[in-house]
Design an enzyme around this catalytic site. Structure first.
Site, PDB file in Angstrom:
ATOM      1  N   ARG A  63       3.614  -1.285  11.098  1.00 44.56           N
ATOM      2  CA  ARG A  63       2.494  -1.039  10.178  1.00 44.56           C
ATOM      3  C   ARG A  63       1.342  -0.462  10.975  1.00 44.56           C
ATOM      4  O   ARG A  63       0.815  -1.130  11.867  1.00 44.56           O
ATOM      5  CB  ARG A  63       2.073  -2.329   9.481  1.00 44.56           C
ATOM      6  CG  ARG A  63       0.926  -2.136   8.503  1.00 44.56           C
ATOM      7  CD  ARG A  63       0.634  -3.412   7.705  1.00 44.56           C
ATOM      8  NE  ARG A  63      -0.387  -3.146   6.721  1.00 44.56           N
ATOM      9  CZ  ARG A  63      -1.698  -3.254   6.970  1.00 44.56           C
ATOM     10  NH1 ARG A  63      -2.126  -3.638   8.149  1.00 44.56           N
ATOM     11  NH2 ARG A  63      -2.566  -2.967   6.013  1.00 44.56           N
ATOM     12  N   LYS A  70      -6.112  -7.575   7.045  1.00 45.00           N
ATOM     13  CA  LYS A  70      -5.937  -6.450   6.113  1.00 45.00           C
ATOM     14  C   LYS A  70      -7.183  -6.358   5.232  1.00 45.00           C
ATOM     15  O   LYS A  70      -7.393  -7.195   4.351  1.00 45.00           O
ATOM     16  CB  LYS A  70      -4.685  -6.664   5.264  1.00 45.00           C
ATOM     17  CG  LYS A  70      -4.346  -5.446   4.423  1.00 45.00           C
ATOM     18  CD  LYS A  70      -3.080  -5.645   3.609  1.00 45.00           C
ATOM     19  CE  LYS A  70      -2.681  -4.314   2.969  1.00 45.00           C
ATOM     20  NZ  LYS A  70      -2.291  -4.438   1.591  1.00 45.00           N
ATOM     21  N   SER A  72       5.979  -5.580  -1.872  1.00 45.61           N
ATOM     22  CA  SER A  72       4.879  -6.548  -1.862  1.00 45.61           C
ATOM     23  C   SER A  72       4.580  -7.045  -3.264  1.00 45.61           C
ATOM     24  O   SER A  72       4.493  -6.257  -4.203  1.00 45.61           O
ATOM     25  CB  SER A  72       3.593  -5.908  -1.321  1.00 45.61           C
ATOM     26  OG  SER A  72       3.733  -5.564   0.016  1.00 45.61           O
TER      27      SER A  72
END
Ligand code: TZP
Ligand code: MG
Length: 213
Positions: A40, A138, A109
């Site tokens: 990521r 995040k 997700s």
């Protein structure tokens, strides 16, 4: 569908890996027992992402640990990664499945219960459910759902679940008790002084929780 051991699912973070770097962090996590790695890096260029993904595939394949690419189906295919993980604002799961084929892993997700009705879950191999807790990792994360939210979602699906968001050795067992098969962590491994030891501790907690079921 494709089976994946979600026990300890590392999501990489370049910033939090610091001078150690992502590759060294990933190798340490694998030595400690990480079962999946997701690349990521939302700020990386596409070119850099493909190079990084290819390098991680090369590192992980001998250990039989799958490399999942966050968001980017094109990068996953270019690097021959083992799978891709899409969020609620990424490509729809059924479109991602059509592009990656049947044999690559597809994760989706779920940030709230209603997300369960927004995609065709029959094409998905596992769900990443969270954030369970608020996390600085995040910036644009959805509101935290708590262990109660995780539990509600787990009771509504038979898909394997990996919990994410603010998870660490102190609450991993609770996430498993709430219905997750494993824990997905960024800072608990990337920002740990000893990522190998941090992973080993998580792996032991998850193993014990699963054995006690
Ligand atoms: N998706 C939902 S929360 C999150 C992602 C990528 C970040 C989790 O990071 P941490 O450090 O494990 O709380
Ligand atoms: Mg995404």
């Amino acid at each position: 569908m494709n089976a994946v051991d979600l026990s300890v699912y590392l999501v990489t973070d370049r910033g939090l890996s610091g001078v150690r770097g992502v590759k060294e962090t990933v190798l340490a996590a694998v030595r400690g027992g990480a079962t999946v790695v997701q690349l990521r890096d939302p700020d990386a260029t596409t070119r850099d992402l493909v190079v990084e993904a290819r390098a991680l595939v090369g590192l992980l394949r001998p250990h039989r640990v799958p490399l999942i690419v966050n968001d980017r189906v094109d990068v996953a295919l270019a690097a021959d990664a083992d799978g891709v993980h899409v969020g609620q604002s990424d490509m729809d799961a059924s479109d991602a499945r059509a592009l990656i084929g049947q044999d690559r892993i597809l994760g989706l997700s779920i940030t709230e219960e209603a997300d369960l009705d927004r995609s065709d879950l029959t094409v998905v191999d596992y769900l990443g459910v969270g954030p369970v807790f608020a996390t600085p990792t995040k910036a644009d994360a959805a509101p935290p759902m708590g262990m109660a939210g995780l539990k509600r979602i787990a009771t509504r699906t038979g898909l394997p679940i990996v919990a994410i968001g603010g998870l660490h050795a102190g609450n991993a067992a609770d996430a498993l008790a709430a219905g997750a098969q494993g824990v997905s962590v960024v800072s608990a491994i990337c920002a740990a002084p000893d990522p190998e030891a941090a992973t080993r501790e998580l792996a032991e907690i998850v193993r014990a929780a699963r054995a006690g079921r």
